[in-house]
Motif scaffolding. Structure first.
Motif, PDB file in Angstrom:
ATOM      1  N   ASP A   1      39.780  45.875  50.649  1.00  0.00           N
ATOM      2  CA  ASP A   1      40.745  46.221  49.615  1.00  0.00           C
ATOM      3  C   ASP A   1      41.885  45.225  49.662  1.00  0.00           C
ATOM      4  O   ASP A   1      42.812  45.372  50.442  1.00  0.00           O
ATOM      5  CB  ASP A   1      41.268  47.654  49.844  1.00  0.00           C
ATOM      6  N   GLU A   2      41.825  44.218  48.827  1.00  0.00           N
ATOM      7  CA  GLU A   2      42.835  43.174  48.814  1.00  0.00           C
ATOM      8  C   GLU A   2      43.534  43.140  47.463  1.00  0.00           C
ATOM      9  O   GLU A   2      43.214  42.336  46.598  1.00  0.00           O
ATOM     10  CB  GLU A   2      42.200  41.810  49.101  1.00  0.00           C
ATOM     11  N   PRO A   3      44.503  44.020  47.267  1.00  0.00           N
ATOM     12  CA  PRO A   3      45.179  44.027  45.970  1.00  0.00           C
ATOM     13  C   PRO A   3      45.862  42.701  45.665  1.00  0.00           C
ATOM     14  O   PRO A   3      46.092  42.356  44.513  1.00  0.00           O
ATOM     15  CB  PRO A   3      46.186  45.170  46.097  1.00  0.00           C
ATOM     16  N   GLY A   4      46.161  41.923  46.703  1.00  0.00           N
ATOM     17  CA  GLY A   4      46.801  40.640  46.491  1.00  0.00           C
ATOM     18  C   GLY A   4      45.981  39.725  45.596  1.00  0.00           C
ATOM     19  O   GLY A   4      46.518  39.065  44.715  1.00  0.00           O
ATOM     20  N   ILE A   5      44.691  39.656  45.815  1.00  0.00           N
ATOM     21  CA  ILE A   5      43.854  38.789  44.987  1.00  0.00           C
ATOM     22  C   ILE A   5      43.325  39.530  43.766  1.00  0.00           C
ATOM     23  O   ILE A   5      43.145  38.940  42.704  1.00  0.00           O
ATOM     24  CB  ILE A   5      42.692  38.175  45.797  1.00  0.00           C
ATOM     25  N   ASP A   6      43.106  40.836  43.875  1.00  0.00           N
ATOM     26  CA  ASP A   6      42.634  41.599  42.722  1.00  0.00           C
ATOM     27  C   ASP A   6      43.600  41.482  41.547  1.00  0.00           C
ATOM     28  O   ASP A   6      43.189  41.451  40.389  1.00  0.00           O
ATOM     29  CB  ASP A   6      42.464  43.075  43.089  1.00  0.00           C
ATOM     30  N   ALA A   7      44.880  41.410  41.848  1.00  0.00           N
ATOM     31  CA  ALA A   7      45.895  41.329  40.797  1.00  0.00           C
ATOM     32  C   ALA A   7      45.796  40.023  40.015  1.00  0.00           C
ATOM     33  O   ALA A   7      46.353  39.916  38.919  1.00  0.00           O
ATOM     34  CB  ALA A   7      47.285  41.473  41.410  1.00  0.00           C
ATOM     35  N   TYR A   8      45.087  39.042  40.560  1.00  0.00           N
ATOM     36  CA  TYR A   8      44.973  37.731  39.926  1.00  0.00           C
ATOM     37  C   TYR A   8      43.579  37.487  39.357  1.00  0.00           C
ATOM     38  O   TYR A   8      43.201  36.349  39.104  1.00  0.00           O
ATOM     39  CB  TYR A   8      45.327  36.632  40.924  1.00  0.00           C
ATOM     40  N   ARG A   9      42.846  38.560  39.134  1.00  0.00           N
ATOM     41  CA  ARG A   9      41.469  38.430  38.646  1.00  0.00           C
ATOM     42  C   ARG A   9      41.379  37.561  37.396  1.00  0.00           C
ATOM     43  O   ARG A   9      40.543  36.650  37.312  1.00  0.00           O
ATOM     44  CB  ARG A   9      40.885  39.809  38.357  1.00  0.00           C
ATOM     45  N   ALA A  10      42.225  37.812  36.406  1.00  0.00           N
ATOM     46  CA  ALA A  10      42.161  37.060  35.156  1.00  0.00           C
ATOM     47  C   ALA A  10      42.400  35.575  35.390  1.00  0.00           C
ATOM     48  O   ALA A  10      41.737  34.723  34.786  1.00  0.00           O
ATOM     49  CB  ALA A  10      43.172  37.609  34.153  1.00  0.00           C
ATOM     50  N   ASP A  11      43.336  35.259  36.279  1.00  0.00           N
ATOM     51  CA  ASP A  11      43.615  33.856  36.581  1.00  0.00           C
ATOM     52  C   ASP A  11      42.429  33.197  37.275  1.00  0.00           C
ATOM     53  O   ASP A  11      42.093  32.041  36.997  1.00  0.00           O
ATOM     54  CB  ASP A  11      44.871  33.740  37.464  1.00  0.00           C
TER      55      ASP A  11
END
Length: 285
Positions: free
Chosen positions: A120-130
């Protein structure tokens, strides 16, 4: 017929020693990641000419460019990174390689992400679109050059888990973006490499990295860890896989940008893989 390749900078930084050991092990292809203590993308044109001449003389082809593209923060300057990617495409074309290995970007602050749960890595999940936007741009440029990108499921990048890897492959949805299957990397992310990861990425599977890791987290030769290499090889064969099996054993050191085994331990890794192939009578070159 499958072909063996190797990240030969795991043998030595010296290109001559890399070639000598590959010849001893009858490995006729290389994943070119580095030589003379320089990353492949930092080699000068003169050095590339020397590499090309040495490999051609030795009868060794370049299976893939082991580039570090995508192994940077998702918030880094993409225009600058694209220039580096253009160098990767140039090197691939110059050396006659059909593939460039890439990654799918780190979270903005890797140090913080290292303390997060791999599941669970919200840090990278938040940048999915990028992530998807950048990968799509890289893929389009590679397609114009006639090069195929193979994405490695490296620990801590966006596509390290099965779900996120499938997400990026499905979302970009391009014939010039394919999957590296690296069972040891999945194990290091607490993912099941076989059959779960294999089945999930099978529609895009075009390249295989060979290393293994045991229950204690130590990297070992193929067949001595938890990756189920005998089963994987049998399955690859039954599914008609005819690509590269590329040795990346990391037996002495596993760094962020490069692993190392040394000549002797690399030979052990090579012989372990070739023994597994002989046991199932799978011909290779």
């Amino acid at each position: 017929m499958i072909h063996l390749s190797a990240f030969a900078d795991e043998i030595s930084p010296d290109l001559g020693e890399q070639i000598a050991v590959l010849q001893e092990e009858q490995i006729h292809f290389i994943d070119l990641r580095g030589a003379w203590n320089s990353n492949v993308l930092d080699l000068s044109d003169q050095q590339l000419q020397e590499v090309k001449q040495a490999l051609e003389t030795a009868g060794i082809g370049v299976a893939a460019i082991g580039s570090p593209i995508g192994k940077v923060s998702i918030t880094s300057d993409f225009a600058e990174h694209m220039q580096r990617f253009e160098r990767a495409l140039y090197v691939a074309e110059y050396l006659g390689s059909p593939y460039v290995r890439i990654f799918s970007f780190y979270p903005p602050t890797l140090g913080e992400a290292l303390h997060q749960d791999q599941q669970d890595e919200p840090g990278i999940d938040a940048y999915r679109a990028d992530v998807l936007q950048r990968l799509a741009a890289l893929t389009e440029k590679a397609a114009k050059a006639g090069i195929t990108l193979v994405h490695e499921n490296e620990k801590m990048i966006y596509g390290d888990t099965i779900a996120r890897n499938v997400d990026l492959l499905q979302s970009v949805n391009h014939s010039r973006l394919r999957a590296v299957f690296d069972p040891a990397n999945y194990l290091e992310c607490q993912q099941e490499p076989y059959p779960q990861a294999y089945e999930a990425v099978k529609p895009w599977l075009e390249y295989v990295h060979v290393k293994d890791v045991n229950a204690q987290g130590t990297l070992v030769v193929a067949g001595e860890g938890e990756a189920r290499w005998p089963d994987i090889l049998q399955r690859l064969r039954s599914d008609g896989y005819d690509g590269f099996l590329s040795l990346e054993p990391h037996l002495a050191a596993a760094g962020q940008f490069q692993g190392f085994s040394g000549a002797d331990r690399f030979r052990q890794a090579s012989q372990a893989l070739q023994r597994l192939l002989r046991e199932i009578n799978w011909e290779y070159a």
